[in-house]
Design a protein around this motif. Structure first.
Motif, PDB file in Angstrom:
ATOM      1  N   SER A  73       2.117   7.934  -6.311  1.00 56.91           N
ATOM      2  CA  SER A  73       0.725   8.306  -6.070  1.00 56.91           C
ATOM      3  C   SER A  73      -0.189   7.081  -6.023  1.00 56.91           C
ATOM      4  N   SER A  74       0.306   5.943  -6.497  1.00 59.90           N
ATOM      5  CA  SER A  74      -0.432   4.688  -6.320  1.00 59.90           C
ATOM      6  C   SER A  74       0.547   3.528  -6.391  1.00 59.90           C
ATOM      7  N   CYS A  75       0.149   2.389  -5.820  1.00 58.01           N
ATOM      8  CA  CYS A  75       1.034   1.235  -5.714  1.00 58.01           C
ATOM      9  C   CYS A  75       0.346  -0.016  -6.252  1.00 58.01           C
ATOM     10  N   GLY A  76       1.147  -0.990  -6.620  1.00 56.66           N
ATOM     11  CA  GLY A  76       0.588  -2.251  -7.068  1.00 56.66           C
ATOM     12  C   GLY A  76       1.593  -3.367  -6.939  1.00 56.66           C
ATOM     13  N   CYS A 119       5.874   3.141  -1.703  1.00 58.91           N
ATOM     14  CA  CYS A 119       5.115   1.895  -1.637  1.00 58.91           C
ATOM     15  C   CYS A 119       5.841   0.876  -0.765  1.00 58.91           C
ATOM     16  N   PRO A 148       5.586   1.540  -7.149  1.00 54.86           N
ATOM     17  CA  PRO A 148       4.669   2.582  -7.644  1.00 54.86           C
ATOM     18  C   PRO A 148       4.133   2.243  -9.038  1.00 54.86           C
ATOM     19  N   THR A 149       2.849   2.475  -9.231  1.00 56.94           N
ATOM     20  CA  THR A 149       2.253   2.339 -10.560  1.00 56.94           C
ATOM     21  C   THR A 149       2.028   3.720 -11.188  1.00 56.94           C
ATOM     22  N   HIS A 150       1.979   4.765 -10.347  1.00 59.53           N
ATOM     23  CA  HIS A 150       1.919   6.144 -10.827  1.00 59.53           C
ATOM     24  C   HIS A 150       2.754   7.021  -9.897  1.00 59.53           C
ATOM     25  N   LYS A 165       5.649  10.194  -0.713  1.00 57.62           N
ATOM     26  CA  LYS A 165       4.854   8.967  -0.651  1.00 57.62           C
ATOM     27  C   LYS A 165       5.590   7.844  -1.376  1.00 57.62           C
ATOM     28  N   CYS A 173       6.005  -4.838  -4.542  1.00 56.87           N
ATOM     29  CA  CYS A 173       5.129  -3.695  -4.284  1.00 56.87           C
ATOM     30  C   CYS A 173       5.854  -2.435  -4.749  1.00 56.87           C
ATOM     31  N   ARG A 196       0.837  -1.208   0.000  1.00 58.32           N
ATOM     32  CA  ARG A 196       0.000   0.000   0.000  1.00 58.32           C
ATOM     33  C   ARG A 196       0.872   1.258   0.000  1.00 58.32           C
ATOM     34  N   LEU A 197       0.217   2.392  -0.262  1.00 56.43           N
ATOM     35  CA  LEU A 197       0.899   3.682  -0.289  1.00 56.43           C
ATOM     36  C   LEU A 197       1.150   4.165   1.140  1.00 56.43           C
TER      37      LEU A 197
END
Lengths: 103, 103
Positions: B97-100, B33, B73-75, B31, B71, B7-8
């Motif tokens: 700004s987002s994770c995956g 991940c 960052p995706t963005h 931020k 895990c 998660r972020l």
């Protein structure tokens, strides 16, 4: 240093050591990915890598945080073998066939 | 366990602690991940994870080998701040700004 970079590696393993529950004395070629991806670091990664080196942020070390892309399979291949009862089994996508710096 | 999943996460950091060479007393929100991706494991990953737990394959521990997706960052998003000379700077894609679970 070259040897530490992300690439495909191989192990000869007995099928029973794969941990997938098959009884077989056969050995198979298990390929996997290992090594670092330092050339793919972004501003974000450089900052993360620096924070990970600092001792005053212990929480980062407890979490799973990666300061660079990960060396992971980009393609897989199936692996087939005979079990002790002479039946063929195919395990889908068991072995890596190529690697890349992902993420 | 929920807290260990990918998660972020956020840190308030002084710009000078980012390690990018800027002289500024400002703080920015960084931020990143962190966490694991156990739900995304394949046959390949289950085998790798088992091999990593075994003590008779020390070479795997020396290499950077991951037994599950990473895990990451995706963005990303840019971060802007004022330096000590009152000039604005924008560092591109500094913060996640987002994770995956990737790879």
């Amino acid at each position: 240093m070259e040897d530490r970079e992300c690439r495909l590696k191989t192990l000869l393993l007995r099928v029973r050591d794969l941990g997938l529950g098959y009884d077989s004395e056969e050995t198979v070629l298990f390929k996997y990915c290992g090594g670092g991806c330092p050339r793919s670091r972004t501003n974000h990664d450089l900052t993360l890598a620096r924070l990970l080196q600092k001792s005053d942020l212990p929480s980062l070390l407890e979490e799973k945080v990666f300061g660079e892309p990960c060396c992971r399979p980009t393609h897989y291949e199936d692996v087939a073998f005979l079990d002790d009862s002479h039946h063929w089994h195919t395990v889908e996508k068991l072995s890596a066939s190529s690697c890349g710096c992902i993420g």
